[in-house]
Design a protein around this motif. Structure first.
Motif: not given
Lengths: 228, 255
Positions: B100-117
């Protein structure tokens, strides 16, 4: 969300978690106190005079279990019902201790092994996880193993107190318990370690029975006043 | 005693499930680690898009394993088996946040991670083994796994180590912008962890120490670039960062 916002939210949830644990710890402390009272009460049966009082002690212990029920009911309210195992470590020790005490009381009353469901009833909790705050099977087994050690001590002290028949009954009981435990496939955890102690208890009781039989003392039960 | 036979069954079932979860967790760890190694190659490869796509494929495979974990945990108390899956999940958080950082130069949130799960499977009535299916009925099964805040934090802490490596290797390739950006980003994360302090479990506090070291390495890299970057041709920058002895020699020569 910026990085700092994320961390502020995380810190919030961690802080809430800590508060919940603090509340749980307070209730567990009261439980431990009651458990200590029951233990002190029941330990009296090892003394010579204590044998006479067994029914009275059991009754008093049952009264204490009433307070345990109240305290456990309070504990249930301190955390969300579906997160039992998240906080399980906090009350594991005291719950095992309570299982041991319940098993001891039931044995003194009826000379049988208390079932998981019966312990749950004494404590006012469930036996199945699905139904709510429950008694984990490993905690039940650990408590029973502690009780087995107590029995080996009781066998020794029974003889000292002049009761020569009780050790024989204890011996049959503990051998049955041992064969039950042998059926279990345990992992190398604390339950396994405690189970390893069971064979020493069995051995100790065997020795007591041997000491009695070679001296012919077990035939003198009528004159020695075997008590139930 | 008959009751002990049932105890045996109960304990065996529990232990078997635990073992299955441990195996899944190990697979998750290995595949996540490989994704991270793949992503590191991005600094020296001309084909950024290709690497990112490949990483997505790998992470999807990891997510499939996580789906199996979620299926195993249906109806169970997740915390009973948490120790079995925690290492795998932390490694996954590390990998996915790295990508995520390589793509967007920002920190992925826990919510975003859980959405993908969250995994949904729609089954059409075709299968004859579904016991409760009515004719012409679509059944939807959903499984999801939530990464706990602590696992998320520990994964992010490990991420900082990878970012530090990314920083050093990008300098070696002549990229003098990434280090400064990374330095700022890492500082934000470090501030976040400082804010949490000892509120979290002890594992979090332990990671703080390594995080500080990673941050220091990145800050030192930025310092070196700032002070000497303009004086040294880009293709020699890699040497500047390789050994301390080298740096000392240069100091003598450039006075």
């Amino acid at each position: 969300m910026s990085v700092s916002e994320m961390f502020i939210a995380l810190q919030g949830s961690l802080s809430v978690d800590q508060d919940v644990r603090e509340e749980i710890r307070k209730v567990v402390q009261t439980l431990e106190q009651t458990a200590r009272e029951i233990l002190t009460l029941l330990q009296g049966v090892h003394q010579g005079a204590g044998f006479q009082d067994i029914p009275k002690k059991c009754q008093k212990a049952r009264e204490h279990f009433g307070s345990v029920k109240t305290q456990l009911a309070s504990l249930k309210t301190k955390f969300p019902a579906d997160q039992y195992y998240r906080f399980h470590e906090h009350w594991r020790f005291v719950l095992q201790r309570l299982v041991f005490l319940a098993a001891f009381v039931v044995y003194l009353e009826t000379e049988t092994l208390v079932t998981r469901e019966a312990v749950a009833e004494i404590l006012g909790i469930e036996a199945d996880r699905e139904k709510g705050f429950h008694l984990d099977i490993e905690d039940y087994l650990s408590g029973i193993l502690t009780f087995a050690s107590e029995l080996s001590r009781l066998a020794v002290n029974s003889v000292t107190a002049g009761d020569y028949s009780r050790p024989l009954r204890i011996s049959t009981f503990i051998n049955e318990l041992d064969s039950g435990f042998r059926l279990l496939n345990l992992k190398n955890d604390s339950l396994r370690k405690r189970y390893d102690g069971l064979k020493y208890d069995v051995k100790k009781i065997e020795e007591v029975v041997y000491d009695l039989s070679i001296r012919g003392l077990n035939k003198e039960t009528s004159s020695a006043g075997g008590e139930k | 005693m008959i009751s002990f036979k049932s105890f045996q069954l109960e304990l065996d079932t529990r232990h078997d499930k635990y073992e299955r979860l441990v195996k899944l967790s190990r697979d998750i760890t290995i595949e996540s680690k490989r994704t991270i190694f793949l992503l590191h190659r991005i600094t020296s490869s001309p084909n950024r898009e290709e690497i990112l796509n490949e990483s997505e494929v790998k992470l999807d495979a990891v997510r499939q394993k996580i789906k199996q974990v979620a299926q195993e945990l249906t109806g169970e108390d997740m915390y009973q088996f948490h120790r079995a899956i925690s290492p795998g999940l932390q490694e996954y958080v590390e990998a996915v946040s790295f990508q995520y950082f390589i793509k967007t130069h920002s920190l992925i949130s826990a919510e975003e991670i859980n959405k993908q799960l969250v995994f949904t499977l729609e089954e059409k009535e075709e299968t004859t083994n579904t016991p409760s299916s009515n004719s012409h009925d679509k059944q939807q099964h959903t499984w999801s796994l939530k990464v706990t805040p602590v696992d998320y934090l520990l994964g992010v802490a490990d991420l900082t180590g990878e970012l530090m490596r990314l920083c050093i290797s990008s300098v070696g390739n002549g990229d003098i912008d990434t280090p400064f950006e990374l330095s700022q980003f890492l500082r934000q994360i470090y501030d976040g962890f400082t804010y949490i302090g000892n509120t979290g479990p002890y594992e979090v506090s332990k990671k703080l120490y390594t995080l500080k070291q990673s941050l220091a390495k990145v800050e030192n890299a930025c310092y070196t670039l700032k002070v000497r970057g303009s004086e040294i041709p880009k293709h020699m920058l890699a040497d500047v960062f390789s050994t301390k002895a080298d740096m000392m020699d240069r100091e003598e020569g450039l006075s």
